[in-house]
Motif scaffolding. Structure first.
Motif, PDB file in Angstrom:
ATOM      1  N   ALA A 168     -21.120 -43.072  33.061  1.00 39.00           N
ATOM      2  CA  ALA A 168     -19.933 -42.945  32.221  1.00 39.00           C
ATOM      3  C   ALA A 168     -19.007 -41.879  32.783  1.00 39.00           C
ATOM      4  CB  ALA A 168     -20.338 -42.601  30.794  1.00 39.00           C
ATOM      5  N   ARG A 169     -17.725 -42.175  32.755  1.00 37.40           N
ATOM      6  CA  ARG A 169     -16.738 -41.242  33.277  1.00 37.40           C
ATOM      7  C   ARG A 169     -16.537 -40.079  32.301  1.00 37.40           C
ATOM      8  NH1 ARG A 169     -12.705 -42.291  36.929  1.00 37.40           N
ATOM      9  NH2 ARG A 169     -12.957 -44.544  36.673  1.00 37.40           N
ATOM     10  N   GLN A 170     -16.520 -38.866  32.848  1.00 35.29           N
ATOM     11  CA  GLN A 170     -16.257 -37.693  32.018  1.00 35.29           C
ATOM     12  C   GLN A 170     -14.894 -37.827  31.342  1.00 35.29           C
ATOM     13  OE1 GLN A 170     -18.044 -35.021  31.181  1.00 35.29           O
ATOM     14  NE2 GLN A 170     -19.863 -35.569  32.369  1.00 35.29           N
ATOM     15  N   ALA A 207     -14.067 -39.970  29.024  1.00 42.19           N
ATOM     16  CA  ALA A 207     -13.744 -41.317  28.561  1.00 42.19           C
ATOM     17  C   ALA A 207     -13.679 -41.348  27.031  1.00 42.19           C
ATOM     18  CB  ALA A 207     -14.792 -42.309  29.063  1.00 42.19           C
ATOM     19  N   GLU A 245     -14.336 -42.241  23.251  1.00 44.86           N
ATOM     20  CA  GLU A 245     -15.575 -42.630  22.597  1.00 44.86           C
ATOM     21  C   GLU A 245     -15.585 -44.108  22.238  1.00 44.86           C
ATOM     22  OE1 GLU A 245     -16.733 -40.240  19.320  1.00 44.86           O
ATOM     23  OE2 GLU A 245     -16.969 -38.414  20.505  1.00 44.86           O
ATOM     24  N   LEU A 291     -16.518 -46.044  25.264  1.00 52.48           N
ATOM     25  CA  LEU A 291     -17.943 -45.913  25.570  1.00 52.48           C
ATOM     26  C   LEU A 291     -18.783 -46.783  24.646  1.00 52.48           C
ATOM     27  CD1 LEU A 291     -18.179 -42.060  26.230  1.00 52.48           C
ATOM     28  CD2 LEU A 291     -18.244 -43.893  27.929  1.00 52.48           C
ATOM     29  N   THR A 329     -26.173 -38.444  23.094  1.00 47.12           N
ATOM     30  CA  THR A 329     -24.716 -38.475  23.229  1.00 47.12           C
ATOM     31  C   THR A 329     -24.284 -39.833  23.747  1.00 47.12           C
ATOM     32  OG1 THR A 329     -24.713 -37.687  25.522  1.00 47.12           O
ATOM     33  CG2 THR A 329     -24.665 -36.006  23.776  1.00 47.12           C
ATOM     34  N   GLN A 359     -22.086 -40.309  25.998  1.00 46.89           N
ATOM     35  CA  GLN A 359     -21.962 -40.162  27.450  1.00 46.89           C
ATOM     36  C   GLN A 359     -23.291 -40.478  28.129  1.00 46.89           C
ATOM     37  OE1 GLN A 359     -18.983 -38.833  28.939  1.00 46.89           O
ATOM     38  NE2 GLN A 359     -19.760 -39.048  31.024  1.00 46.89           N
ATOM     39  N   ASN A 360     -24.367 -39.906  27.611  1.00 48.66           N
ATOM     40  CA  ASN A 360     -25.679 -40.094  28.222  1.00 48.66           C
ATOM     41  C   ASN A 360     -26.162 -41.529  28.059  1.00 48.66           C
ATOM     42  OD1 ASN A 360     -28.275 -39.192  29.371  1.00 48.66           O
ATOM     43  ND2 ASN A 360     -29.036 -39.621  27.310  1.00 48.66           N
ATOM     44  N   SER A 399     -24.169 -43.938  30.214  1.00 51.02           N
ATOM     45  CA  SER A 399     -24.507 -43.816  31.630  1.00 51.02           C
ATOM     46  C   SER A 399     -25.761 -44.619  31.954  1.00 51.02           C
ATOM     47  CB  SER A 399     -24.717 -42.345  32.005  1.00 51.02           C
ATOM     48  OG  SER A 399     -23.496 -41.644  31.988  1.00 51.02           O
ATOM     49  N   THR A 431     -14.198 -46.884  31.824  1.00 51.34           N
ATOM     50  CA  THR A 431     -15.007 -45.762  31.312  1.00 51.34           C
ATOM     51  C   THR A 431     -16.159 -45.417  32.237  1.00 51.34           C
ATOM     52  OG1 THR A 431     -16.494 -47.196  30.011  1.00 51.34           O
ATOM     53  CG2 THR A 431     -14.462 -46.441  28.939  1.00 51.34           C
TER      54      THR A 431
END
Length: 501
Positions: free
Chosen positions: A364-366, A368, A370, A373, A402, A404-405, A408, A430
């Protein structure tokens, strides 16, 4: 203070010696690609394959910005359309240097400029102005105090040498002698290099069977197929060396020496039309891997063994927007999604590779959104059929809890399973490709060297490798020897390094 300045100068000299070790393999980046990855993903692909030298066909601002702080050496280009204006105007040259070179240094490591490409043969009306364009750009570099950092050359086609074999009798087309003489004098005065686009594929096709295919592909030749220059008795076991020697002999015929030759383009198409039977996946794989091994052995062609053949492969991506023959769209090493077209190997057989591969991951792009995602996770874990079990509560990859995690992990699982079939790392903008393994603790991402889940791996790195003696240890020994010699010299001079550091 004087001693400190002298010592710093000595260190600079040592640095030049150490960093001059080794021939390099670079890659050209063309952008006539339908689904060209964003520049940040292009850089991730370069890093994943340990590519340390790239050449651009222009001065693309987005790519130059993305290459900032990477350390990758960048060779930019003045397009053929720009040559006339720069050759006719010193102010235009100064503006070009300011906008396309000075604006990016030192963060982006620009080291060379190609002034046009094959201008003498592809753009004859610009030929009389080519030398002026190079000269004007150099004056602009001098004015900006960048002339020692950035070198200028112009890539020639092999066509400027009508009869490259035997290499010992090769000469430039006399029609171009005046311009080429001026350019060679320029290269000599500025300590630059002669650049050439050398394609054994085209030379083999043009030969109509005179030369065997094995000769063009660096394959071993039987005793009855040995290629020997009748004047020098040099044996040429591949066409690549013969072409480079033809260039060196043509330069010598105009009474120049000591100008190294750098190959700005070479490659082999992996697919072609009905009239292009030799443009095959197998031939491309053979040529590129043998080329890499040839460049890695650190030596030059038979007539110039002390000059390694620095080489840029044509090209990173398949430029599917290009016109012409079918093969014109099939020179790439990797597809736009980052997967390799065929297996690439840098192993010289002297050392065992760890895993024999370098992995890339889709994460996942920092920063991005929510919502993006969430949509990405839902798609990857649903229609995308990613294995999202490990990010469920209580499983190995649930924490940290999260978006993000979790995104990813889901993105990467989908990408590793599907990229061979055309799956991309995008997810509505994203996602991004990285060469850094995102695994942590007991959470292993697909594609990790320690992952229990097998997944498709990209091929081995195709950046610079060690010398032909077979190990980077020789380079380390060389560097140690230089440092030892420096310390010995300082000792003999009675200098205590602690007094000047």
């Amino acid at each position: 203070m004087k001693l400190q300045i002298q010592f710093q100068a000595l260190l600079l000299f040592v640095g030049v010696l150490v960093n001059s070790v080794g021939a390099y393999i670079g890659v050209n980046i063309g952008t006539d690609v339908t689904n060209l990855p964003p520049p940040v993903e292009i850089v991730a692909i370069l890093r994943a394959h340990q590519i340390t030298h790239v050449r651009l066909f222009d001065s693309d601002a987005r790519i130059l910005n993305a290459l900032s702080a990477t350390g990758i050496q960048v060779h930019v280009s003045v397009t053929n359309q720009e040559v006339l204006g720069i050759g006719e105007s010193t102010s235009a040259a100064a503006t070009w240097i300011s906008k396309n070179i000075a604006a990016y240094l030192p963060s982006t490591n620009i080291t060379a400029i190609s002034v046009g490409s094959e201008v003498l043969t592809s753009l004859p009306n610009a030929a009389p102005i080519l030398f002026s364009a190079m000269s004007n750009l150099h004056k602009a570099l001098v004015a900006s105090n960048l002339n020692d950092r950035v070198k200028i050359s112009t890539p020639f086609a092999m066509d400027v040498i009508p009869n490259p074999f035997p290499p010992s009798t090769a000469n430039f087309n006399s029609t171009f002698n005046t311009t080429i003489f001026q350019i060679l004098q320029f290269l000599k005065n500025t300590k630059s290099f002669y650049t050439v686009n050398a394609y054994p594929y085209y030379e083999y096709v043009k030969s109509n069977g005179i030369f065997p295919l094995e000769y063009a592909l660096f394959k071993p030749l039987s005793s009855v197929k040995q290629i020997v220059d009748p004047n020098t008795l040099f044996h040429y076991d591949n066409m690549y060396d013969a072409l480079i020697d033809a260039v060196y002999n043509s330069i010598a015929a105009l009474n120049f020496s000591g100008i190294p030759v750098v190959v700005t383009e070479t490659g082999w198409p992996w697919f072609g039309g009905a009239t292009e039977p030799d443009a095959t996946l197998g031939n491309a794989e053979t040529y590129i891997n043998n080329l890499i091994r040839r460049v890695a052995n650190e030596s030059g062609p038979p007539s110039q063994r002390s000059f390694p053949i620095h080489t840029y492969i044509y090209e990173l991506f398949n430029e599917d927007k290009r016109g012409g023959d079918v093969s014109e769209r099939s020179w790439g090493l990797v597809f736009a999604n980052g997967s390799t077209v065929y297996d690439l190997s840098l192993s010289d057989g002297s050392e065992d590779d760890v895993n024999g591969s370098v992995s890339v991951f889709c994460i996942a792009r920092q920063g991005a959104e929510e919502s993006g995602l969430r949509d990405g996770i839902n798609w990857a874990c649903g229609p995308g059929r990613a294995n999202c079990g490990p990010v469920q509560e209580g499983r190995a990859c649930y924490m940290p809890d999260t978006l993000q995690n979790h995104a990813s992990f889901a993105y990467n699982d989908y990408y590793q399973k599907m990229r061979g079939a055309g799956g991309t790392c995008d997810f509505g903008g994203t996602a991004v490709i990285t060469s850094v393994d995102p695994s942590y603790g007991s959470c292993r991402f697909t594609g990790s060297s320690n992952s229990s889940t097998s997944g498709p791996f990209p091929s081995p790195a195709f950046g610079p490798v060690g010398p032909s003696s077979g190990s980077s240890r020789n380079v380390d020994i060389f560097r140690f020897g230089i440092l030892f010699a420096v310390n010995a010299l300082l000792y003999l001079l009675g200098v205590n390094t602690r007094d000047i550091l």
